[in-house]
Scaffold this motif. Sequence first.
Motif, PDB file in Angstrom:
ATOM      1  N   GLY A 183       0.894  -0.916   0.109  1.00  0.00           N
ATOM      2  CA  GLY A 183       0.386   0.313  -0.244  1.00  0.00           C
ATOM      3  C   GLY A 183       0.949   1.350   0.075  1.00  0.00           C
ATOM      4  N   SER A 184       0.406   1.664   0.050  1.00  0.00           N
ATOM      5  CA  SER A 184       0.909   3.750   0.502  1.00  0.00           C
ATOM      6  C   SER A 184       1.657   4.361   1.696  1.00  0.00           C
ATOM      7  N   GLN A 185       2.258   5.094   1.203  1.00  0.00           N
ATOM      8  CA  GLN A 185       2.760   5.182   3.078  1.00  0.00           C
ATOM      9  C   GLN A 185       1.807   5.458   4.405  1.00  0.00           C
ATOM     10  N   ALA A 186       0.740   5.851   3.744  1.00  0.00           N
ATOM     11  CA  ALA A 186      -0.312   6.734   4.397  1.00  0.00           C
ATOM     12  C   ALA A 186      -0.552   4.867   5.040  1.00  0.00           C
ATOM     13  N   ARG A 187      -1.070   3.940   4.149  1.00  0.00           N
ATOM     14  CA  ARG A 187      -1.001   3.026   4.928  1.00  0.00           C
ATOM     15  C   ARG A 187      -0.284   2.193   5.719  1.00  0.00           C
ATOM     16  N   HIS A 188       0.820   2.258   5.554  1.00  0.00           N
ATOM     17  CA  HIS A 188       1.868   1.728   6.102  1.00  0.00           C
ATOM     18  C   HIS A 188       1.836   2.593   7.584  1.00  0.00           C
ATOM     19  N   ASP A 189       2.092   4.324   7.735  1.00  0.00           N
ATOM     20  CA  ASP A 189       1.659   4.429   9.193  1.00  0.00           C
ATOM     21  C   ASP A 189       1.119   4.018   9.702  1.00  0.00           C
ATOM     22  N   ASP A 190      -0.392   4.058   9.414  1.00  0.00           N
ATOM     23  CA  ASP A 190      -1.482   3.355   9.778  1.00  0.00           C
ATOM     24  C   ASP A 190      -1.831   2.391  10.627  1.00  0.00           C
ATOM     25  N   THR A 191      -1.355   1.211   9.446  1.00  0.00           N
ATOM     26  CA  THR A 191      -0.888   0.209   9.904  1.00  0.00           C
ATOM     27  C   THR A 191      -0.158  -0.117  10.996  1.00  0.00           C
ATOM     28  N   LEU A 192       1.301   0.063  11.525  1.00  0.00           N
ATOM     29  CA  LEU A 192       2.544   0.546  12.328  1.00  0.00           C
ATOM     30  C   LEU A 192       1.635   0.672  13.110  1.00  0.00           C
ATOM     31  N   LYS A 193       0.581   2.231  13.661  1.00  0.00           N
ATOM     32  CA  LYS A 193      -0.023   2.255  14.679  1.00  0.00           C
ATOM     33  C   LYS A 193      -0.733   1.605  14.927  1.00  0.00           C
ATOM     34  N   VAL A 194      -1.069   0.410  14.766  1.00  0.00           N
ATOM     35  CA  VAL A 194      -2.508  -0.385  14.904  1.00  0.00           C
ATOM     36  C   VAL A 194      -1.011  -1.853  15.285  1.00  0.00           C
ATOM     37  N   ILE A 195      -0.971  -2.014  15.154  1.00  0.00           N
ATOM     38  CA  ILE A 195       0.547  -2.591  15.697  1.00  0.00           C
ATOM     39  C   ILE A 195       0.956  -2.953  16.952  1.00  0.00           C
ATOM     40  N   SER A 196       1.266  -1.579  16.717  1.00  0.00           N
ATOM     41  CA  SER A 196       1.708  -0.870  18.153  1.00  0.00           C
ATOM     42  C   SER A 196       0.345  -0.759  19.403  1.00  0.00           C
ATOM     43  N   MET A 197      -0.418  -0.232  18.761  1.00  0.00           N
ATOM     44  CA  MET A 197      -1.246  -0.633  20.126  1.00  0.00           C
ATOM     45  C   MET A 197      -2.096  -2.234  20.326  1.00  0.00           C
ATOM     46  N   TYR A 198      -1.236  -3.033  19.268  1.00  0.00           N
ATOM     47  CA  TYR A 198      -2.220  -4.363  19.194  1.00  0.00           C
ATOM     48  C   TYR A 198      -0.603  -4.814  20.294  1.00  0.00           C
ATOM     49  N   LYS A 199       0.415  -4.792  19.905  1.00  0.00           N
ATOM     50  CA  LYS A 199       1.250  -4.903  21.159  1.00  0.00           C
ATOM     51  C   LYS A 199       1.684  -4.484  23.349  1.00  0.00           C
ATOM     52  N   GLU A 200       0.874  -3.039  22.784  1.00  0.00           N
ATOM     53  CA  GLU A 200       0.138  -2.783  23.428  1.00  0.00           C
ATOM     54  C   GLU A 200      -0.208  -3.301  24.871  1.00  0.00           C
ATOM     55  N   GLN A 201      -1.474  -4.166  24.153  1.00  0.00           N
ATOM     56  CA  GLN A 201      -2.231  -5.359  24.825  1.00  0.00           C
ATOM     57  C   GLN A 201      -1.356  -6.495  24.978  1.00  0.00           C
ATOM     58  N   ASN A 202      -0.651  -7.001  24.397  1.00  0.00           N
ATOM     59  CA  ASN A 202      -0.261  -8.184  23.934  1.00  0.00           C
ATOM     60  C   ASN A 202       1.546  -7.849  24.436  1.00  0.00           C
ATOM     61  N   SER A 203       1.668  -8.146  25.220  1.00  0.00           N
ATOM     62  CA  SER A 203       2.815  -7.521  25.224  1.00  0.00           C
ATOM     63  C   SER A 203       4.145  -8.734  24.979  1.00  0.00           C
ATOM     64  N   HIS A 204       3.797  -9.758  24.987  1.00  0.00           N
ATOM     65  CA  HIS A 204       4.598 -11.192  24.407  1.00  0.00           C
ATOM     66  C   HIS A 204       4.821 -10.971  23.514  1.00  0.00           C
ATOM     67  N   VAL A 205       3.634 -10.516  22.387  1.00  0.00           N
ATOM     68  CA  VAL A 205       3.742 -10.379  21.118  1.00  0.00           C
ATOM     69  C   VAL A 205       5.070  -9.684  20.813  1.00  0.00           C
ATOM     70  N   THR A 206       6.126  -9.696  19.769  1.00  0.00           N
ATOM     71  CA  THR A 206       6.664  -9.233  19.125  1.00  0.00           C
ATOM     72  C   THR A 206       6.361  -9.460  17.351  1.00  0.00           C
ATOM     73  N   ILE A 207       6.324  -7.790  16.983  1.00  0.00           N
ATOM     74  CA  ILE A 207       5.503  -8.180  15.547  1.00  0.00           C
ATOM     75  C   ILE A 207       6.660  -6.784  14.689  1.00  0.00           C
ATOM     76  N   GLU A 208       6.680  -8.351  13.420  1.00  0.00           N
ATOM     77  CA  GLU A 208       8.063  -7.551  12.238  1.00  0.00           C
ATOM     78  C   GLU A 208       7.274  -7.452  10.908  1.00  0.00           C
ATOM     79  N   PRO A 209       7.296  -5.773  11.106  1.00  0.00           N
ATOM     80  CA  PRO A 209       6.306  -6.005   9.617  1.00  0.00           C
ATOM     81  C   PRO A 209       7.377  -5.970   8.505  1.00  0.00           C
ATOM     82  N   GLU A 210       6.495  -5.973   7.533  1.00  0.00           N
ATOM     83  CA  GLU A 210       7.253  -6.178   6.231  1.00  0.00           C
ATOM     84  C   GLU A 210       5.591  -5.437   5.000  1.00  0.00           C
ATOM     85  N   PHE A 211       6.630  -4.356   4.393  1.00  0.00           N
ATOM     86  CA  PHE A 211       5.105  -3.161   3.441  1.00  0.00           C
ATOM     87  C   PHE A 211       6.420  -3.175   2.317  1.00  0.00           C
TER      88      PHE A 211
END
Length: 441
Positions: free
Chosen positions: A58-86
């Motif tokens: 996707g676009s840079q805007a999509r990347h930025d928004d998805t990364l923010k959601v990944i960060s939100m998810y990690k805050e609630q699931n501290s045992h999970v490390t997510i490696e984004p690929e885009f």
Amino acid sequence: MFKKRWGIALVSVMTTAAMLTGCGGANTGGAGSSAEPQSSNSGKDSNQEVKLSVSWWGSQARHDDTLKVISMYKEQNSHVTIEPEFSGFAGYWEKMAAQAAGNNLPDVMNQNFGDYLTQYTERGLLADLTPFIESGLIDVSHIDDAVLDLGRLDGKLVGIPLGLNGYGTIYDAEMFKNAGVPEPELGWTWADATEAARKMKQNTPYGVHNMEIHNVAEIVLRQHGARIFNQDGTALGYEDDSIIENLLALKLNWIKEGLAPTLDVNMQHDTPENKLIVLGKLGMEFGWSSGIAGTSESAKRPLKLGPLPSDTGEYGGFLRPGMFFSIPESSKNKEEAAKFINYFVNDLEAGKVLRADRGVPVNSQIQEALKSEVDDATLQAFEYVEFLTKHGGPIDKNHPKSATEVMNALKEIDEQVLYERMTPAEGAKEFRKKAEQILSR
């Protein structure tokens, strides 16, 4: 909420008033009983450290928004490390092909409706997600059955749709007004579009952006009661070559009359930020409804979304999943991947961040919550999905695994015609010849 019928679709499901359920943690089950949508609280349900790879295009805007959601998810699931690929769309599939060959596809991967989903499914690369729904890890209680069915092939649910999309006309209403021509509406024809472009060109360098042949051809064929592929995907689904010939001729005539830019000019304006409609150099283009918000934002002026022209009285359009999330069979963390997908499609706060960039959200509760919050351009995408629900038809799910090769052949022939290296009639016949060669393998 209806089941297995398109006629009511989002008009009814968006009025449902039950609690929006979230993902993961100790609460991975179905809907609750609150009358208002709520954000989920995944919580940490395991002490075991988990590493997930998540890929998308996707676009840079999509990347930025998805990364923010990944960060939100990690805050609630501290045992999970997510490696984004885009990446961009083209580079994405090259990378996925290499990873598939090495048996190391991402734990959560974007999939595309049609041939790519068919290819990966037929090769046995995608896991059946049905067990994760049955166990409650992925909650689909607010996703309509007909929408969920878009991700089902060969009896398996191989992808969770992330949004609903439709192909239409993105246009500048002010330019239409200044040119004294009606705005696009149901029933307008390709001759109407040509006349609108002709009149707008009096005040702008061009009137219309030349359409993407592979997207428009499928809809135009449906307008004539035909299909791009036959029922089992083994041959072309139409006999009258004049349908494609006339479409090629229309595009060529737009360029020859100066109503549309040449291919060379198009290549100089191929980013979201410098598209010709964004720069105010033409009044309309054809594209997916999910693009209206980003195009309007880049243009810094309001743009509108209307239906595609038709010469037959049949609209031919259809709702298409913007994309899917799938879990490869090679993933060693399928349950954690399922929890992440559940969060992505069902969490209200995640939905607010993601908006409708991947299409109108498939969760009916998020749809309803966002309708009162999104900007006017994004709201048009919601309304266009409702329009297609009423006036469009079911999507064709018979794209063979060689569909991309067939569509690439059509794009190459389109280019040859627009450079006047062959006539539209020759192009239509050459497409049939090449398509039949590809599909007969």
